[in-house]
Write a protein that holds these residues in place. Structure first.
Motif, PDB file in Angstrom:
ATOM      1  N   LEU A 127       4.632   0.264 -12.139  1.00  0.00           N
ATOM      2  CA  LEU A 127       5.252  -0.773 -11.312  1.00  0.00           C
ATOM      3  C   LEU A 127       4.287  -1.204 -10.206  1.00  0.00           C
ATOM      4  CD1 LEU A 127       8.792   0.798 -10.821  1.00  0.00           C
ATOM      5  CD2 LEU A 127       8.157  -1.019 -12.423  1.00  0.00           C
ATOM      6  N   THR A 128       4.361  -2.447  -9.835  1.00  0.00           N
ATOM      7  CA  THR A 128       3.498  -2.959  -8.768  1.00  0.00           C
ATOM      8  C   THR A 128       3.788  -2.279  -7.438  1.00  0.00           C
ATOM      9  OG1 THR A 128       3.566  -5.093  -9.877  1.00  0.00           O
ATOM     10  CG2 THR A 128       2.711  -5.068  -7.649  1.00  0.00           C
ATOM     11  N   ASP A 129       5.051  -2.053  -7.164  1.00  0.00           N
ATOM     12  CA  ASP A 129       5.432  -1.483  -5.866  1.00  0.00           C
ATOM     13  C   ASP A 129       6.118  -0.124  -6.022  1.00  0.00           C
ATOM     14  OD1 ASP A 129       7.698  -2.505  -7.042  1.00  0.00           O
ATOM     15  OD2 ASP A 129       8.463  -3.451  -5.241  1.00  0.00           O
ATOM     16  N   ARG A 171       6.453   1.167   2.766  1.00  0.00           N
ATOM     17  CA  ARG A 171       5.518   1.263   1.652  1.00  0.00           C
ATOM     18  C   ARG A 171       4.336   0.328   1.847  1.00  0.00           C
ATOM     19  NH1 ARG A 171       3.163  -0.462  -2.444  1.00  0.00           N
ATOM     20  NH2 ARG A 171       2.958   0.727  -4.354  1.00  0.00           N
ATOM     21  N   SER A 172       4.603  -0.898   2.287  1.00  0.00           N
ATOM     22  CA  SER A 172       3.511  -1.865   2.457  1.00  0.00           C
ATOM     23  C   SER A 172       2.520  -1.408   3.524  1.00  0.00           C
ATOM     24  CB  SER A 172       4.050  -3.258   2.779  1.00  0.00           C
ATOM     25  OG  SER A 172       4.726  -3.253   4.011  1.00  0.00           O
TER      26      SER A 172
END
Length: 181
Positions: free
Chosen positions: A94-96, A18-19
């Motif tokens: 959500l942040t992630d 994801r990052s």
């Protein structure tokens, strides 16, 4: 190509983290621009490993992602990505949040109350009974139960909610095609 295809190409099998997807989106601006980038450019940007770059390039060349997406649809599995109209708004806060979701069946209602009940796979009688009662009580108050659907606490929470006439949803940490455990 449709947005769904671009996202599935990027997030499908052998997906990158994801990052890294987030970094690519920041650098290129859109998933379509990432897809349009040359293999050498993707590697030189310093975000992907050579293996990840080759994997994405190969998926683009042989169009395996299109066949995989078609197979999902035939199996009744919906592929959701952040721009998809059915992607849950609660997750986007959500942040992630995940860039891809695979859905079989239906999603919980956006506005309805829900609770996550998760716990040990190997649990005590006290844990089993408590999870079952919590699930049942939640159902009686119109609260949906969400868990990972694993053995143990998750299972008892689901069975309690169903016994109370409620609804349950499972969020799997693995692929929908993998029965774990």
């Amino acid at each position: 190509m449709e947005p769904e295809e671009y996202w599935f190409w990027l997030c499908g099998k052998k997906a990158i983290t994801r990052s890294k997807i987030q970094k690519l989106l920041c650098r290129y601006g859109s998933v379509q621009e990432i897809y349009s980038a040359k293999e050498t450019e993707l590697y030189k940007c310093g975000i992907l490993t050579s293996e990840e770059t080759v994997c994405l390039a190969e998926r683009k060349r042989n169009e395996a992602f299109r066949r995989e997406l078609k197979q999902l649809k035939q199996a009744g599995i919906l592929f959701l990505y952040p721009e998809h109209p059915a992607y849950p708004g609660r997750l986007k806060r959500l942040t992630d949040f995940p860039y891809s979701l695979y859905v079989r069946g239906m999603l919980p209602p956006e506005a309805g109350p829900s609770v996550g009940i998760v716990g040990a796979r190997v649990c005590s009688n006290y844990g089993r009974n408590t999870a079952r009662e919590l699930g049942k009580e939640a159902a009686l108050y119109g609260i949906s139960v969400i868990s990972g659907m694993a053995r143990g606490i998750d299972t008892y929470a689901h069975s309690g909610a169903l016994a109370g006439g409620g609804k349950t949803w499972a969020v799997l940490g693995c692929g929908i095609d993998i029965c774990y455990p």
